[in-house]
Motif scaffolding. Structure first.
Motif, short mmCIF file in Angstrom:
data_model
loop_
_atom_site.label_atom_id
_atom_site.label_comp_id
_atom_site.label_asym_id
_atom_site.label_seq_id
_atom_site.Cartn_x
_atom_site.Cartn_y
_atom_site.Cartn_z
N SER A 140 37.62 53.14 35.12
CA SER A 140 37.05 52.79 33.58
C SER A 140 37.05 51.89 32.54
O SER A 140 35.79 51.65 32.29
CB SER A 140 37.76 54.19 33.10
N ILE A 141 38.24 51.08 32.84
CA ILE A 141 38.48 50.00 31.13
C ILE A 141 37.15 48.72 32.40
O ILE A 141 36.47 48.26 31.51
CB ILE A 141 39.74 50.01 31.32
N ARG A 142 36.97 49.17 33.59
CA ARG A 142 36.71 47.20 34.56
C ARG A 142 35.21 47.87 34.45
O ARG A 142 34.26 46.70 34.23
CB ARG A 142 37.06 47.52 36.07
N GLU A 143 34.91 49.08 33.64
CA GLU A 143 33.61 49.58 33.57
C GLU A 143 32.82 49.11 32.31
O GLU A 143 31.71 49.22 32.11
CB GLU A 143 32.44 50.48 33.96
N MET A 144 32.93 48.81 31.33
CA MET A 144 33.30 48.75 29.92
C MET A 144 32.24 47.55 29.36
O MET A 144 32.58 46.87 30.20
CB MET A 144 34.75 48.77 29.38
N ALA A 149 31.45 41.64 29.56
CA ALA A 149 31.04 40.29 28.22
C ALA A 149 31.59 39.22 28.90
O ALA A 149 31.28 37.92 28.70
CB ALA A 149 30.45 40.75 27.35
N ALA A 150 32.96 39.69 29.90
CA ALA A 150 33.45 37.98 29.68
C ALA A 150 33.05 37.80 31.53
O ALA A 150 33.31 36.51 31.06
CB ALA A 150 35.45 38.93 30.52
N MET A 155 34.25 34.01 33.08
CA MET A 155 36.02 34.15 32.89
C MET A 155 36.33 34.64 34.46
O MET A 155 35.54 35.33 35.21
CB MET A 155 36.93 35.41 31.98
N SER A 156 37.60 34.47 34.78
CA SER A 156 37.86 35.00 36.58
C SER A 156 38.12 36.10 36.43
O SER A 156 38.33 36.23 35.70
CB SER A 156 39.17 33.81 37.01
N GLU A 157 38.23 36.53 37.39
CA GLU A 157 38.16 38.11 37.52
C GLU A 157 39.93 37.88 37.30
O GLU A 157 40.22 39.48 37.56
CB GLU A 157 38.40 38.06 38.84
N MET A 158 40.51 37.61 37.72
CA MET A 158 42.66 37.27 37.11
C MET A 158 42.47 37.81 35.98
O MET A 158 42.82 38.46 35.82
CB MET A 158 43.20 36.31 38.62
N ARG A 159 41.97 36.59 35.17
CA ARG A 159 42.16 35.93 34.02
C ARG A 159 41.38 37.51 33.13
O ARG A 159 41.80 38.00 32.36
CB ARG A 159 41.46 35.37 32.72
N ILE A 160 40.54 38.33 33.33
CA ILE A 160 40.29 39.46 33.21
C ILE A 160 40.66 40.43 33.33
O ILE A 160 41.04 41.27 32.40
CB ILE A 160 38.56 39.59 33.28
N HIS A 164 42.50 41.56 29.74
CA HIS A 164 41.36 42.44 29.13
C HIS A 164 41.64 43.21 29.35
O HIS A 164 41.52 44.59 28.94
CB HIS A 164 39.87 42.37 28.92
N VAL A 165 41.55 44.24 30.26
CA VAL A 165 42.45 45.29 31.43
C VAL A 165 44.47 45.69 31.09
O VAL A 165 43.89 47.01 30.72
CB VAL A 165 41.74 45.03 32.77
N LEU A 166 44.61 45.15 30.86
CA LEU A 166 45.82 45.25 31.47
C LEU A 166 46.61 45.90 30.33
O LEU A 166 47.22 46.42 29.97
CB LEU A 166 47.21 44.02 32.23
N PRO A 167 46.26 45.02 28.93
CA PRO A 167 46.69 45.23 27.83
C PRO A 167 46.46 46.85 27.38
O PRO A 167 47.24 47.35 26.66
CB PRO A 167 46.04 44.48 26.44
N ASN A 168 45.01 47.13 28.22
CA ASN A 168 44.53 48.44 27.86
C ASN A 168 44.91 49.83 28.84
O ASN A 168 44.38 51.04 28.37
CB ASN A 168 42.87 48.84 27.77
#
Length: 256
Positions: A140-144, A149-150, A155-160, A164-168
């Motif tokens: 669900s988060i990866r479609e936010m 925007a990232a 931004m690279s997929e690993m950095r995203i 962005h995804v992991l903290p959530n």
């Protein structure tokens, strides 16, 4: 209460949990031994306090290890998708086919009884549940919009995934980890009761039951009652902690 007693066990416990005294063998609860003594004259109260330290240490370590692996697998599976997701989910299906205690028994029997092996044996069965929850969250988060925007910003997929995804996914992980802590502690006690958990000379609550239940339950019931009550209270306390953390981090799940 148990956590405080476990941290300061060396100060709180009136006796060395490994100290034997033949004259105190099977002493009833009294002024000398608050909760009685076992067949070797070891103080039951002191052994329960130090046993709580072992149980909490194993429970927390196995929950963190299994949860950490589950977060990594769930994050990668939900973000990368494709063949990696397919393989991982089938592996999780296989692992979830066995109940937690059964898989822990298999792992403990294969690895052998030791403190480190007990932690590993309990942590591995915890991985699928955490991985499934984190994967669902990641999907669900990866479609936010902020993820899109990232990507648009280059931004690279690993950095995203990491920034962005992991903290959530941390909030649901904390809720799930605290909820599973009680199950991990109970599993450790079960393994120790069966002789596959923490070995001697560590004063494990489950091993205290194993040593006393069959032979001394009639002549010295305090050897069974007090460790059993301690296990129940530790698990009950961790379950209450899990409910409290869930209420704080997820207001939609408030119990009222």
């Amino acid at each position: 209460l148990f956590l405080g007693a476990a941290i300061f066990a060396d100060v709180v416990a009136p006796y060395d949990p490994l100290q034997t005294q033949a004259s105190s063998s099977l002493s009833q609860p009294g002024s000398l031994h608050m909760l009685g003594a076992d067949v070797m004259g070891r103080d039951v109260y002191s052994r329960i306090i130090h046993g709580s330290r072992i149980s909490l240490a194993v429970g927390i370590a196995s929950t963190l290890l299994g949860g950490g692996l589950g977060v990594i697998i769930g994050l990668l599976s939900g973000y990368l998708l494709g063949w990696f997701d397919l393989v991982m989910q089938r592996l999780m299906d296989i692992m979830q086919a066995l109940p937690l205690l059964v898989m822990a028994l298999v792992m403990a029997a294969a690895l052998g009884p030791s403190l480190e092996n007990t932690i590993i044996a309990i942590s591995i069965p915890l991985v699928p549940t955490v991985a499934r929850v984190i994967r669902s969250n990641t999907l669900s988060i990866r479609e936010m919009p902020f993820v899109e925007a990232a990507r648009a910003a280059g931004m690279s997929e690993m950095r995203i995934a990491i920034r962005h995804v992991l903290p959530n996914t941390i909030s649901p992980f904390i809720v799930l980890a605290t909820a599973q802590l009680g199950a991990a502690i109970l599993t450790e006690a079960s393994l120790s009761f069966l002789g596959l958990g923490v070995p001697e000379p560590h004063p494990s609550l489950g091993r205290m039951l194993s040593e006393s239940a069959a032979e001394y339950v009639r002549v010295a019931p305090w050897l069974v009652v007090f460790p059993g009550v301690a296990i129940s209270l530790v698990v009950f306390g961790t379950n209450l902690l899990g409910d409290a953390v869930r209420d704080v981090l997820d207001p939609r799940q408030r119990s009222g």
